[in-house]
Write a protein that holds these residues in place. Structure first.
Motif, PDB file in Angstrom:
ATOM      1  N   THR A  75     -89.835 -44.707 -75.891  1.00 41.49           N
ATOM      2  CA  THR A  75     -89.586 -45.608 -74.563  1.00 41.49           C
ATOM      3  C   THR A  75     -90.748 -45.508 -73.526  1.00 41.49           C
ATOM      4  OG1 THR A  75     -87.114 -44.982 -74.870  1.00 41.49           O
ATOM      5  CG2 THR A  75     -87.715 -46.008 -72.582  1.00 41.49           C
ATOM      6  N   ILE A  97     -86.685 -58.520 -76.308  1.00 41.94           N
ATOM      7  CA  ILE A  97     -86.052 -57.245 -76.088  1.00 41.94           C
ATOM      8  C   ILE A  97     -84.513 -57.351 -75.448  1.00 41.94           C
ATOM      9  CG2 ILE A  97     -86.423 -54.964 -74.911  1.00 41.94           C
ATOM     10  CD1 ILE A  97     -89.365 -55.249 -75.701  1.00 41.94           C
ATOM     11  N   VAL A  98     -84.611 -58.190 -74.317  1.00 41.48           N
ATOM     12  CA  VAL A  98     -83.521 -58.242 -73.395  1.00 41.48           C
ATOM     13  C   VAL A  98     -82.460 -58.945 -74.252  1.00 41.48           C
ATOM     14  CG1 VAL A  98     -82.700 -59.189 -71.490  1.00 41.48           C
ATOM     15  CG2 VAL A  98     -84.641 -58.279 -71.262  1.00 41.48           C
ATOM     16  N   THR A 100     -81.858 -58.735 -77.272  1.00 40.36           N
ATOM     17  CA  THR A 100     -81.087 -57.459 -78.113  1.00 40.36           C
ATOM     18  C   THR A 100     -79.885 -57.015 -77.188  1.00 40.36           C
ATOM     19  OG1 THR A 100     -82.550 -55.878 -77.855  1.00 40.36           O
ATOM     20  CG2 THR A 100     -82.937 -57.379 -79.416  1.00 40.36           C
ATOM     21  N   MET A 101     -80.103 -56.846 -75.954  1.00 43.05           N
ATOM     22  CA  MET A 101     -79.079 -56.042 -75.325  1.00 43.05           C
ATOM     23  C   MET A 101     -77.792 -56.740 -75.207  1.00 43.05           C
ATOM     24  SD  MET A 101     -79.642 -54.328 -71.179  1.00 43.05           S
ATOM     25  CE  MET A 101     -79.726 -55.982 -70.625  1.00 43.05           C
ATOM     26  N   SER A 104     -76.292 -58.420 -80.972  1.00 47.35           N
ATOM     27  CA  SER A 104     -76.694 -57.748 -81.797  1.00 47.35           C
ATOM     28  C   SER A 104     -76.010 -58.211 -83.388  1.00 47.35           C
ATOM     29  CB  SER A 104     -76.113 -56.477 -81.828  1.00 47.35           C
ATOM     30  OG  SER A 104     -74.647 -56.210 -81.792  1.00 47.35           O
ATOM     31  N   SER A 134     -83.320 -47.583 -75.900  1.00 47.74           N
ATOM     32  CA  SER A 134     -82.358 -48.226 -75.397  1.00 47.74           C
ATOM     33  C   SER A 134     -83.077 -49.307 -74.550  1.00 47.74           C
ATOM     34  CB  SER A 134     -81.418 -47.230 -74.344  1.00 47.74           C
ATOM     35  OG  SER A 134     -80.639 -48.000 -73.452  1.00 47.74           O
ATOM     36  N   THR A 135     -82.274 -50.627 -74.462  1.00 50.71           N
ATOM     37  CA  THR A 135     -83.021 -51.940 -73.848  1.00 50.71           C
ATOM     38  C   THR A 135     -82.913 -51.544 -72.402  1.00 50.71           C
ATOM     39  OG1 THR A 135     -82.333 -53.454 -75.746  1.00 50.71           O
ATOM     40  CG2 THR A 135     -82.878 -54.172 -73.594  1.00 50.71           C
ATOM     41  N   TRP A 136     -81.929 -51.164 -71.878  1.00 46.22           N
ATOM     42  CA  TRP A 136     -81.589 -50.754 -70.541  1.00 46.22           C
ATOM     43  C   TRP A 136     -82.756 -49.777 -69.924  1.00 46.22           C
ATOM     44  CZ3 TRP A 136     -80.017 -52.963 -66.114  1.00 46.22           C
ATOM     45  CH2 TRP A 136     -79.685 -51.877 -64.920  1.00 46.22           C
ATOM     46  N   LEU A 138     -85.228 -49.048 -71.336  1.00 51.52           N
ATOM     47  CA  LEU A 138     -86.673 -49.448 -71.174  1.00 51.52           C
ATOM     48  C   LEU A 138     -86.930 -50.164 -70.085  1.00 51.52           C
ATOM     49  CD1 LEU A 138     -89.222 -49.955 -72.955  1.00 51.52           C
ATOM     50  CD2 LEU A 138     -88.151 -52.010 -73.960  1.00 51.52           C
TER      51      LEU A 138
END
Length: 275
Positions: A75, A97-98, A100-101, A104, A134-136, A138
């Motif tokens: 991360t 990347i966002v 994927t939050m 899925s 974890s996207t959040w 990150l």
């Protein structure tokens, strides 16, 4: 505030008092519970003597320590790259990347990926590698890294430092409060994980503590914990052992929160002020 404290504290008191009670008296008790019904620590004795609980503790600690370490490493590297100015396509990469939050592939594609492509089925690494970043988290860490003055990074480059040196000796030391938040977020996530273990793990020797706790509470599976005890002892601790297991599984992570709580507000505010 006192009313809120009582409301949130009473379930913990109830579980604690139930774990110290005689199961026969506990089952016949009605109403609120503020003290043990027939004080006994037999339930805790059986919990700590049970190899499944101890083995589950070991598996959970392995997942928490190794998983959190790898989470932080990857991360931090991802957040550092995305926080630097002039990185080509960084905005488009961040959008992917966002994405994927919010979207899925779902449970079945994830299961096929872990078992058939990564060949991590029935392995503790299946609890760690698929959720490496974890996207959040990150986003929070990227925002924190981006707030560091660019002049500090440029000064380090003038002195001959490369990116890994800048990250480890300049950026991370200046972001220790947010790093503490990341440790807590990732650590608690690994500690409470049970669904992925239920999907990927088939051998009981690999079960984490939370999956064993689920068996005890939902499937009412306490007989394997008391199979070497007398019938009277089984009857006296059969119900209390469930609450004792909850206490044993909850206390370690509960003791961590008071020391890390002050970092929550800062971490959440960083993620909310800047996108």
């Amino acid at each position: 505030m006192l009313a809120m404290i009582i409301i949130t504290l009473y379930p913990f008191v109830y579980v604690l008092m139930s774990s110290l009670s005689d199961s026969r008296l506990l089952l016949s008790h009605t109403g609120a519970l503020f003290w043990p019904q027939g004080f006994t620590v037999s339930a805790y004795t059986l919990v700590f003597q049970n190899p499944n609980i101890l083995r589950g503790y070991g598996n959970t600690l392995f997942i928490v320590v190794l998983g959190t370490l790898l989470n932080l490493i990857f991360t931090c590297m991802g957040a550092y790259v995305l926080s630097r100015k002039g990185v080509p396509w960084s905005k488009y990469v961040m959008l992917l990347i966002v994405f994927t939050m919010f979207f899925s592939g779902g449970m079945i594609p994830s299961y096929l990926l872990v078992n058939n492509w990564l060949h991590l089925g029935n392995s503790l690494l299946a609890m760690i590698i698929p959720g490496m970043i974890s996207t959040w988290n990150l986003i929070i860490l990227r925002t924190s890294f981006a707030s560091i003055p660019e002049s500090l990074v440029e000064s380090a480059k003038i002195d001959g430092a490369h990116d890994f040196t800048i990250l480890s000796r300049v950026v991370i030391p200046l972001s220790l409060p947010v790093m503490a938040v990341m440790v807590l977020f990732y650590g608690v996530s690994h500690w409470n994980a049970w669904f992925s273990a239920m999907l990927y793990l088939r051998e009981r020797d690999l079960y984490p503590l939370q999956l064993i706790l689920r068996e005890i509470l939902i499937q009412n599976s306490t007989e394997y914990m008391t199979n070497q005890s007398s019938a009277g002892e089984i009857e006296s601790v059969g119900e209390s052992i469930k609450y004792a297991t909850i206490m044993v599984a909850t206390l370690p992570i509960l003791f961590v929160y008071p020391f890390m709580q002050k970092y929550f507000v800062k971490g959440v505010m960083i993620g909310s002020i800047k996108g």
